[in-house]
Design an enzyme around this catalytic site. Structure first.
Site, mmCIF file in Angstrom:
data_model
loop_
_atom_site.group_PDB
_atom_site.id
_atom_site.type_symbol
_atom_site.label_atom_id
_atom_site.label_comp_id
_atom_site.label_asym_id
_atom_site.label_seq_id
_atom_site.Cartn_x
_atom_site.Cartn_y
_atom_site.Cartn_z
ATOM 1 N N LYS A 102 71.461 21.992 42.780
ATOM 2 C CA LYS A 102 71.365 22.593 44.102
ATOM 3 C C LYS A 102 70.435 23.802 44.094
ATOM 4 O O LYS A 102 69.614 23.980 44.993
ATOM 5 C CB LYS A 102 72.751 22.931 44.629
ATOM 6 C CG LYS A 102 73.572 21.664 44.921
ATOM 7 C CD LYS A 102 74.938 21.973 45.465
ATOM 8 C CE LYS A 102 75.641 20.686 45.897
ATOM 9 N NZ LYS A 102 75.841 19.734 44.797
ATOM 10 N N LYS A 153 78.569 24.201 50.912
ATOM 11 C CA LYS A 153 78.899 23.341 49.779
ATOM 12 C C LYS A 153 78.997 24.151 48.489
ATOM 13 O O LYS A 153 78.319 25.169 48.324
ATOM 14 C CB LYS A 153 77.881 22.217 49.619
ATOM 15 C CG LYS A 153 76.425 22.627 49.603
ATOM 16 C CD LYS A 153 75.562 21.372 49.458
ATOM 17 C CE LYS A 153 74.228 21.499 50.131
ATOM 18 N NZ LYS A 153 73.366 20.334 49.981
ATOM 19 N N ARG A 189 67.202 9.420 48.908
ATOM 20 C CA ARG A 189 67.009 9.660 47.483
ATOM 21 C C ARG A 189 65.613 9.185 47.111
ATOM 22 O O ARG A 189 65.317 7.986 47.123
ATOM 23 C CB ARG A 189 68.076 8.932 46.665
ATOM 24 C CG ARG A 189 67.816 8.884 45.169
ATOM 25 C CD ARG A 189 67.686 10.262 44.516
ATOM 26 N NE ARG A 189 68.827 11.113 44.750
ATOM 27 C CZ ARG A 189 69.960 11.085 44.034
ATOM 28 N NH1 ARG A 189 70.088 10.203 43.056
ATOM 29 N NH2 ARG A 189 70.940 11.922 44.310
ATOM 30 N N ARG A 241 70.648 7.043 52.390
ATOM 31 C CA ARG A 241 72.101 6.896 52.360
ATOM 32 C C ARG A 241 72.648 7.401 53.688
ATOM 33 O O ARG A 241 72.664 8.607 53.961
ATOM 34 C CB ARG A 241 72.662 7.658 51.159
ATOM 35 C CG ARG A 241 72.155 7.079 49.832
ATOM 36 C CD ARG A 241 72.236 8.040 48.691
ATOM 37 N NE ARG A 241 71.415 9.225 48.928
ATOM 38 C CZ ARG A 241 71.420 10.299 48.128
ATOM 39 N NH1 ARG A 241 72.199 10.336 47.071
ATOM 40 N NH2 ARG A 241 70.648 11.325 48.396
ATOM 41 N N ARG A 280 78.479 12.989 55.652
ATOM 42 C CA ARG A 280 77.914 12.830 54.318
ATOM 43 C C ARG A 280 77.375 11.420 54.134
ATOM 44 O O ARG A 280 78.044 10.447 54.441
ATOM 45 C CB ARG A 280 78.979 13.119 53.255
ATOM 46 C CG ARG A 280 79.568 14.517 53.332
ATOM 47 C CD ARG A 280 80.759 14.661 52.405
ATOM 48 N NE ARG A 280 81.853 13.760 52.769
ATOM 49 C CZ ARG A 280 82.947 13.577 52.044
ATOM 50 N NH1 ARG A 280 83.088 14.232 50.895
ATOM 51 N NH2 ARG A 280 83.894 12.749 52.449
ATOM 52 N N ASP A 333 66.534 14.769 46.918
ATOM 53 C CA ASP A 333 67.266 14.442 48.129
ATOM 54 C C ASP A 333 66.554 15.069 49.312
ATOM 55 O O ASP A 333 66.302 16.289 49.339
ATOM 56 C CB ASP A 333 68.709 14.951 48.045
ATOM 57 C CG ASP A 333 69.560 14.127 47.085
ATOM 58 O OD1 ASP A 333 69.080 13.070 46.634
ATOM 59 O OD2 ASP A 333 70.692 14.537 46.798
ATOM 60 N N GLU A 371 68.160 18.856 47.673
ATOM 61 C CA GLU A 371 68.625 18.953 46.292
ATOM 62 C C GLU A 371 67.578 18.366 45.355
ATOM 63 O O GLU A 371 66.763 17.523 45.757
ATOM 64 C CB GLU A 371 69.965 18.224 46.068
ATOM 65 C CG GLU A 371 71.155 18.884 46.714
ATOM 66 C CD GLU A 371 72.478 18.250 46.294
ATOM 67 O OE1 GLU A 371 72.512 17.568 45.246
ATOM 68 O OE2 GLU A 371 73.472 18.452 47.012
ATOM 69 N N ASN A 373 67.898 16.444 41.803
ATOM 70 C CA ASN A 373 68.851 15.860 40.852
ATOM 71 C C ASN A 373 68.146 15.520 39.549
ATOM 72 O O ASN A 373 67.172 14.775 39.530
ATOM 73 C CB ASN A 373 69.470 14.600 41.451
ATOM 74 C CG ASN A 373 70.295 14.903 42.685
ATOM 75 O OD1 ASN A 373 71.475 15.191 42.594
ATOM 76 N ND2 ASN A 373 69.659 14.850 43.859
#
Length: 315
Positions: free
Chosen positions: A125, A160, A210, A225, A233, A273, A281, A283
């Protein structure tokens, strides 16, 4: 080549969608030999080298009893041609310690992907702070009053935890501020824990994308997603629907701006993301979505990844 995966227990793999399984399948198809262990199996002692109790395996070609264990042995990590760190988050103390053991293995001659030091330096993050030109309004703090001021400015926000995964612990607060104080107390533990707050991006309705980057280059398809029902979410673990689609011009701009920077630091595989036109984000621990993209778009992500791995090992 001999390839060691440091991952979650093999028995827990959901092979119909698991990205690590897709990597293993492509590696075996090319004639490489596979082994696996968990972070808890890593060990080091004075006068020796980092070693692990590993399971040497072969894939069976079925999705249920998907692997056969050929033997179990204690082996030094430097004996393998490559070590792939594929342990899922959370990035907790044990994950942190594992990166130090893997880094010691590097000093002894092991080739580790993604690079352990880079895993530590890019918390998933907080890594967006370096690339603020691509992000939406974001606040990182443990101060409740600062969160409330951010809410007053942006009206709709997302809060978050920094160590969450799969959409865990994410809250949306609307313009009315309902339950904001209670949510802050829950997440920041009365001011003792740092959290992230971001302006709510309504483009989440079209999906949390993603975007995969391999060796600094974007995969041409992402997995959007999409939240289902009343959910905010899009995470697949939270019930989101994954839809493969070509990268947009903005997706490419973000990926091409970030990918080469991270690749130069030893991050062979990265998952960005993106919601709408904003990076949310970065990842690096165990990016996923290989199989969903391959199944829906016909693009073999695992083959591209193994190409990149083989090229890195040849250097």
């Amino acid at each position: 080549m001999n390839i060691l995966f440091v991952a979650d227990p093999l028995e827990a793999f959901q092979t119909y969608k698991d990205t690590t399984f897709a990597m293993m399948r492509e590696l075996q198809r090319r004639g490489h030999r596979l082994a696996a262990c968990e972070p808890r199996h890593l060990s080091w002692r004075t006068g020796g080298v980092v070693h692990a109790q590993v399971r040497e395996i072969a894939l069976t070609g079925t999705l249920d009893d998907w692997f056969a264990q050929e033997r179990c042995a204690t082996r030094a990590l430097r004996e393998f041609d490559a070590v792939l760190m594929r342990k899922d988050p959370p990035f907790d103390s044990e994950y942190f310690y594992a990166t130090h053991l893997l880094e010691q293995a590097e000093r002894e001659g092991a080739r580790v992907f993604n690079k352990p030091a880079a895993l530590r330096d890019h918390p998933e993050k907080l890594a967006i702070m370096e690339f603020a030109q691509f992000t939406g309004p974001t606040l990182v703090t443990r101060d409740a009053d600062e969160v409330k001021r951010f809410h007053a400015e942006h009206q709709e926000i997302i809060l978050k935890p920094l160590d969450g995964m799969g959409g865990m612990g994410i809250f949306r607060v609307g313009a009315d501020g309902l339950n904001l104080g209670s949510i802050i107390e829950t997440l920041n533990r009365h001011g003792t824990t740092t959290i992230m707050v971001q302006r709510f991006l309504p483009e989440i309705a079209q999906g949390d994308k993603r975007v995969l980057v391999i060796a600094g280059k974007p995969v041409p398809y992402c997995l959007a997603r999409i939240p289902q029902g009343s959910e905010i979410r899009g995470n697949l673990a939270a019930g989101g629907k994954g839809v493969a689609q070509p990268l947009s011009a903005r997706d490419l701009e973000i990926a091409n701006g970030i990918g080469p920077v991270l690749a130069a630091r030893g991050l062979l595989l990265v998952g960005l993301d993106v919601i709408g036109e904003r990076l949310t984000e970065v990842n690096v621990t165990s990016p996923t979505c290989f199989q969903e993209i391959a199944q829906q778009a016909g693009f073999d992500v695992a083959a591209v990844f193994v190409d990149a791995l083989e090229a890195a090992l040849a250097r």
